[in-house]
Design an enzyme around this catalytic site. Structure first.
Site, short mmCIF file in Angstrom:
data_model
loop_
_atom_site.label_atom_id
_atom_site.label_comp_id
_atom_site.label_asym_id
_atom_site.label_seq_id
_atom_site.Cartn_x
_atom_site.Cartn_y
_atom_site.Cartn_z
N TRP A 101 4.64 -1.40 -5.75
CA TRP A 101 3.67 -1.42 -6.95
C TRP A 101 4.73 -1.53 -8.14
CZ3 TRP A 101 0.60 3.71 -5.91
CH2 TRP A 101 -0.68 3.50 -5.47
N GLY B 116 5.56 6.47 -0.84
CA GLY B 116 4.49 7.44 -0.80
C GLY B 116 3.64 7.08 -1.86
N CYS C 7 6.59 0.84 1.49
CA CYS C 7 5.20 1.36 1.45
C CYS C 7 4.51 1.18 0.21
CB CYS C 7 5.19 2.96 1.71
SG CYS C 7 4.05 4.03 1.75
N HIS C 8 4.24 2.17 -0.86
CA HIS C 8 3.46 2.01 -1.91
C HIS C 8 4.41 1.44 -3.10
CE1 HIS C 8 0.47 4.09 0.01
NE2 HIS C 8 -0.53 3.76 -0.83
N ALA C 9 6.08 1.54 -2.71
CA ALA C 9 6.93 1.25 -3.97
C ALA C 9 6.73 -0.19 -4.35
CB ALA C 9 8.24 1.37 -3.42
#
Length: 189
Positions: free
Chosen positions: A115, A80, A111-113
């Site tokens: 990061w 997310g 996904c965005h994890a």
């Protein structure tokens, strides 16, 4: 070879997690026999994001700062946009990711994890994937980015989006059954 019935897996998240990216692994890893705990910043329930609005609430088992890495074989990081962006500025969350990697634990980010993998300084030189919008972030951090449903590099699993959840969870289960993944310490500092 460890079996799933003896596996303890940690999911680290906060508010704004992509609903399916926490709930699907939680449900399917438990169905496979693992004990799964959810760690949040304050040990309180967190609210997900479901497509275009707030979604379900998920209970927490403990605070991120209270996690003992040696108690777990794997760490799962749901994506997310909101959740990993909030966590990557939290010292305890970033350190926990780094500790799981340096202690040869399985780390799975979707996904965005990824990061969080960037912030923890553990993605350089590794084959990885992510949601397409953070590809440049991944490449700038030194990842060997690829557009595939799963990328794995020595026990670090990355995946693109909710459409890849089945493959993501299946790969976590496979890696748990393989056991520890000894890593080059230069990539985990």
């Amino acid at each position: 070879m460890p079996n799933m019935e003896n596996a303890k897996i940690l999911i680290m998240s906060t508010h704004g997690f992509e609903q399916s990216e926490l709930e699907y692994p939680l449900e399917h890893l438990k169905k496979a026999g693992a004990t799964v705990h959810v760690a949040t910043l304050d040990g309180q329930p967190i609210k997900g994001w479901d497509e275009k609005d707030w979604g379900n609430t998920v209970d927490a088992d403990l605070k991120i700062s209270d996690v003992k890495v040696d108690d777990y074989i794997a760490l799962v990081l749901p994506g997310g946009q909101i959740n990993p962006d909030l966590l990557r500025v939290e010292k305890d969350a970033v350190q926990l990711v780094r500790d799981f990697v340096t202690k040869d634990k399985i780390v799975a980010a979707i996904c965005h994890a990824p990061w969080l993998l960037i912030e923890a300084g553990v993605i350089k030189g590794r084959e990885a994937t992510s949601y397409h919008s953070i590809r440049t972030d991944m490449e700038n951090a030194g990842a060997k980015w690829e557009d595939s449903e799963i990328a794995i590099d020595n026990g670090i699993i990355t995946s693109r989006s909710p459409k890849d959840l089945e493959a993501f969870v299946n790969k976590i289960i496979e890696e748990v059954r393989e056991g520890e993944h000894h890593r080059d310490s230069a990539n985990a500092a």
